[in-house]
Motif scaffolding. Structure first.
Motif, PDB file in Angstrom:
ATOM      1  N   ARG A  95       0.928  -1.297  -0.013  1.00 34.91           N
ATOM      2  CA  ARG A  95      -0.129  -0.157  -0.021  1.00 34.91           C
ATOM      3  C   ARG A  95       0.754   1.250   0.012  1.00 34.91           C
ATOM      4  NH1 ARG A  95      -2.655  -0.994   4.261  1.00 34.91           N
ATOM      5  NH2 ARG A  95      -3.997  -2.350   3.336  1.00 34.91           N
ATOM      6  N   SER A  96       1.885   1.302   0.783  1.00 34.30           N
ATOM      7  CA  SER A  96       2.973   2.296   0.890  1.00 34.30           C
ATOM      8  C   SER A  96       3.623   2.641  -0.441  1.00 34.30           C
ATOM      9  CB  SER A  96       4.049   2.321   1.907  1.00 34.30           C
ATOM     10  OG  SER A  96       4.927   3.073   1.991  1.00 34.30           O
ATOM     11  N   LYS A  97       4.107   1.514  -1.107  1.00 37.37           N
ATOM     12  CA  LYS A  97       4.646   1.737  -2.467  1.00 37.37           C
ATOM     13  C   LYS A  97       3.813   2.077  -3.316  1.00 37.37           C
ATOM     14  CE  LYS A  97       8.766   0.539  -2.904  1.00 37.37           C
ATOM     15  NZ  LYS A  97       9.694   1.078  -2.852  1.00 37.37           N
ATOM     16  N   PHE A  98       2.496   1.508  -3.355  1.00 36.20           N
ATOM     17  CA  PHE A  98       1.756   1.750  -4.422  1.00 36.20           C
ATOM     18  C   PHE A  98       1.133   3.086  -4.295  1.00 36.20           C
ATOM     19  CE2 PHE A  98      -2.362   1.567  -6.715  1.00 36.20           C
ATOM     20  CZ  PHE A  98      -1.830   1.222  -7.790  1.00 36.20           C
ATOM     21  N   LYS A  99       1.051   3.754  -3.160  1.00 42.69           N
ATOM     22  CA  LYS A  99       0.538   5.189  -2.889  1.00 42.69           C
ATOM     23  C   LYS A  99       1.870   6.065  -3.402  1.00 42.69           C
ATOM     24  CE  LYS A  99      -1.191   8.325   0.612  1.00 42.69           C
ATOM     25  NZ  LYS A  99      -1.695   8.448   2.055  1.00 42.69           N
ATOM     26  N   MET A 100       3.090   5.756  -3.128  1.00 43.49           N
ATOM     27  CA  MET A 100       4.186   6.443  -3.589  1.00 43.49           C
ATOM     28  C   MET A 100       4.171   6.607  -5.052  1.00 43.49           C
ATOM     29  SD  MET A 100       8.421   6.188  -3.222  1.00 43.49           S
ATOM     30  CE  MET A 100       8.552   4.864  -2.998  1.00 43.49           C
ATOM     31  N   ALA A 101       3.816   5.330  -5.837  1.00 42.54           N
ATOM     32  CA  ALA A 101       3.835   5.413  -7.285  1.00 42.54           C
ATOM     33  C   ALA A 101       2.747   6.442  -7.435  1.00 42.54           C
ATOM     34  CB  ALA A 101       3.519   3.936  -7.622  1.00 42.54           C
ATOM     35  N   ALA A 102       1.390   6.342  -6.870  1.00 42.01           N
ATOM     36  CA  ALA A 102       0.300   7.062  -7.284  1.00 42.01           C
ATOM     37  C   ALA A 102       0.620   8.684  -7.018  1.00 42.01           C
ATOM     38  CB  ALA A 102      -0.870   7.107  -6.560  1.00 42.01           C
ATOM     39  N   LEU A 103       1.252   9.117  -6.114  1.00 39.31           N
ATOM     40  CA  LEU A 103       1.796  10.380  -5.627  1.00 39.31           C
ATOM     41  C   LEU A 103       2.805  10.695  -6.742  1.00 39.31           C
ATOM     42  CD1 LEU A 103       1.808  10.246  -1.597  1.00 39.31           C
ATOM     43  CD2 LEU A 103       0.032  11.325  -3.242  1.00 39.31           C
ATOM     44  N   THR A 104       3.564   9.934  -7.042  1.00 41.41           N
ATOM     45  CA  THR A 104       4.575  10.363  -8.048  1.00 41.41           C
ATOM     46  C   THR A 104       3.956  10.733  -9.416  1.00 41.41           C
ATOM     47  OG1 THR A 104       6.210   9.083  -6.969  1.00 41.41           O
ATOM     48  CG2 THR A 104       6.638   9.495  -9.402  1.00 41.41           C
ATOM     49  N   MET A 105       2.743   9.811  -9.835  1.00 43.81           N
ATOM     50  CA  MET A 105       2.285  10.209 -11.111  1.00 43.81           C
ATOM     51  C   MET A 105       1.811  11.542 -10.863  1.00 43.81           C
ATOM     52  SD  MET A 105       0.452   6.596 -11.834  1.00 43.81           S
ATOM     53  CE  MET A 105       1.349   5.061 -11.940  1.00 43.81           C
ATOM     54  N   ILE A 106       0.910  11.814  -9.882  1.00 43.44           N
ATOM     55  CA  ILE A 106       0.201  12.989  -9.551  1.00 43.44           C
ATOM     56  C   ILE A 106       1.154  14.051  -9.678  1.00 43.44           C
ATOM     57  CG2 ILE A 106      -1.077  14.253  -7.875  1.00 43.44           C
ATOM     58  CD1 ILE A 106      -2.235  11.886  -6.916  1.00 43.44           C
ATOM     59  N   SER A 107       2.546  14.030  -9.055  1.00 51.09           N
ATOM     60  CA  SER A 107       3.573  15.166  -8.962  1.00 51.09           C
ATOM     61  C   SER A 107       3.936  15.364 -10.584  1.00 51.09           C
ATOM     62  CB  SER A 107       4.627  14.823  -8.083  1.00 51.09           C
ATOM     63  OG  SER A 107       5.540  13.876  -8.465  1.00 51.09           O
ATOM     64  N   TYR A 108       4.063  14.198 -11.145  1.00 49.43           N
ATOM     65  CA  TYR A 108       4.682  14.328 -12.449  1.00 49.43           C
ATOM     66  C   TYR A 108       3.613  15.045 -13.347  1.00 49.43           C
ATOM     67  CZ  TYR A 108       8.169  10.768 -11.963  1.00 49.43           C
ATOM     68  OH  TYR A 108       9.264   9.981 -11.512  1.00 49.43           O
ATOM     69  N   HIS A 109       2.292  14.971 -13.048  1.00 50.72           N
ATOM     70  CA  HIS A 109       1.435  15.735 -13.895  1.00 50.72           C
ATOM     71  C   HIS A 109       1.449  17.178 -13.410  1.00 50.72           C
ATOM     72  CE1 HIS A 109      -2.464  17.681 -14.070  1.00 50.72           C
ATOM     73  NE2 HIS A 109      -2.493  17.172 -15.191  1.00 50.72           N
ATOM     74  N   ASP A 110       1.820  17.672 -12.080  1.00 48.00           N
ATOM     75  CA  ASP A 110       1.611  18.786 -11.746  1.00 48.00           C
ATOM     76  C   ASP A 110       2.765  19.611 -11.832  1.00 48.00           C
ATOM     77  OD1 ASP A 110      -1.023  18.280 -10.910  1.00 48.00           O
ATOM     78  OD2 ASP A 110      -0.534  17.863  -8.780  1.00 48.00           O
ATOM     79  N   VAL A 111       4.040  19.028 -11.918  1.00 38.30           N
ATOM     80  CA  VAL A 111       5.173  19.778 -11.881  1.00 38.30           C
ATOM     81  C   VAL A 111       6.024  19.594 -13.124  1.00 38.30           C
ATOM     82  CG1 VAL A 111       7.559  20.060 -10.920  1.00 38.30           C
ATOM     83  CG2 VAL A 111       5.726  19.411  -9.403  1.00 38.30           C
ATOM     84  N   ALA A 112       5.989  20.573 -14.078  1.00 42.55           N
ATOM     85  CA  ALA A 112       6.563  20.501 -15.320  1.00 42.55           C
ATOM     86  C   ALA A 112       7.999  20.139 -15.404  1.00 42.55           C
ATOM     87  CB  ALA A 112       6.358  21.878 -16.025  1.00 42.55           C
ATOM     88  N   PHE A 113       8.196  19.064 -16.524  1.00 40.34           N
ATOM     89  CA  PHE A 113       9.485  18.575 -16.666  1.00 40.34           C
ATOM     90  C   PHE A 113      10.226  17.682 -15.557  1.00 40.34           C
ATOM     91  CE2 PHE A 113       9.150  22.711 -18.711  1.00 40.34           C
ATOM     92  CZ  PHE A 113       9.035  22.235 -20.186  1.00 40.34           C
ATOM     93  N   SER A 114       9.272  17.057 -14.568  1.00 46.90           N
ATOM     94  CA  SER A 114       9.916  16.196 -13.633  1.00 46.90           C
ATOM     95  C   SER A 114       9.621  14.748 -13.858  1.00 46.90           C
ATOM     96  CB  SER A 114       9.027  16.485 -12.229  1.00 46.90           C
ATOM     97  OG  SER A 114       7.554  16.271 -12.434  1.00 46.90           O
TER      98      SER A 114
END
Length: 195
Positions: free
Chosen positions: A103-122
């Protein structure tokens, strides 16, 4: 002779009917969840919306309705079976620890995906693919004792499809995926609150 028939031979074992009942429920669940519409009886609206977007992404990427439908069906079957195992308290303490890590690892993946969307060129497809593959390994460790090789193959199919670096790169960098990425990010943002 099937393994179910072999389990019924010999003297009755304590808890055998509960185990048999759970196996039958898993089998019926697998047989009844054949489409998105049937799955919505087992999956909430938020999850259903995210599944619809994942189906659109899979269809756009693969260009093959059969492939996208198979990936979606596999994802739904795994989610429903996992929920069924939780509902019937089938996981031992070691598996529950693995579940916490998953759950922790999957949440990290989800948050990473969200940040990739929100932060340009990341965007980093290699890192995201690795996190998703680590999630896959943890999930398989958790469910191996409970599900068949066919179900484990479904986990592999779903994760290998969605952790494909080419798919991830297109989703985050190809302008033709922009609308799907927006919908995916909106659904993921809502879903991550539940993890």
């Amino acid at each position: 002779m099937s393994s179910d028939e072999e389990d019924l031979e010999g003297p009755p074992q304590k808890g055998m009917s509960k185990s048999l009942g759970l196996r039958i429920q898993k089998k019926l669940m697998g047989m009844s969840v054949k489409s998105k519409e049937a799955a919505k009886h087992f999956i909430d609206d938020t999850s259903g919306d995210l599944l619809d977007v994942l189906h659109e992404i899979a269809l756009k990427y693969s260009g093959q309705p059969k492939v996208s439908k198979k990936v979606l069906k596999d994802l739904i079957k795994i989610a429903v079976k996992l929920g069924l195992l939780y509902r019937h308290n089938q996981f031992n303490s070691a598996e529950l620890e693995i579940a916490t890590k998953f759950r922790s690892k999957f949440k990290m993946a989800a948050l990473t995906m969200i940040s990739y969307h929100d932060v340009a060129f990341s965007f980093d497809s290699v890192f995201l693919a690795e996190v998703m593959q680590e999630s896959q390994k943890l999930l398989k460790q958790q469910i191996t004792r409970h599900l068949t090789a066919k179900s484990l193959g479904r986990v592999d199919n779903v994760f290998s499809f969605f952790s494909n670096e080419d798919l991830l790169s297109k989703l985050y960098t190809d302008a033709s995926y922009k609308e799907l990425l927006e919908k995916f990010n909106a659904g993921l943002s809502t879903m991550v609150e539940k993890l």
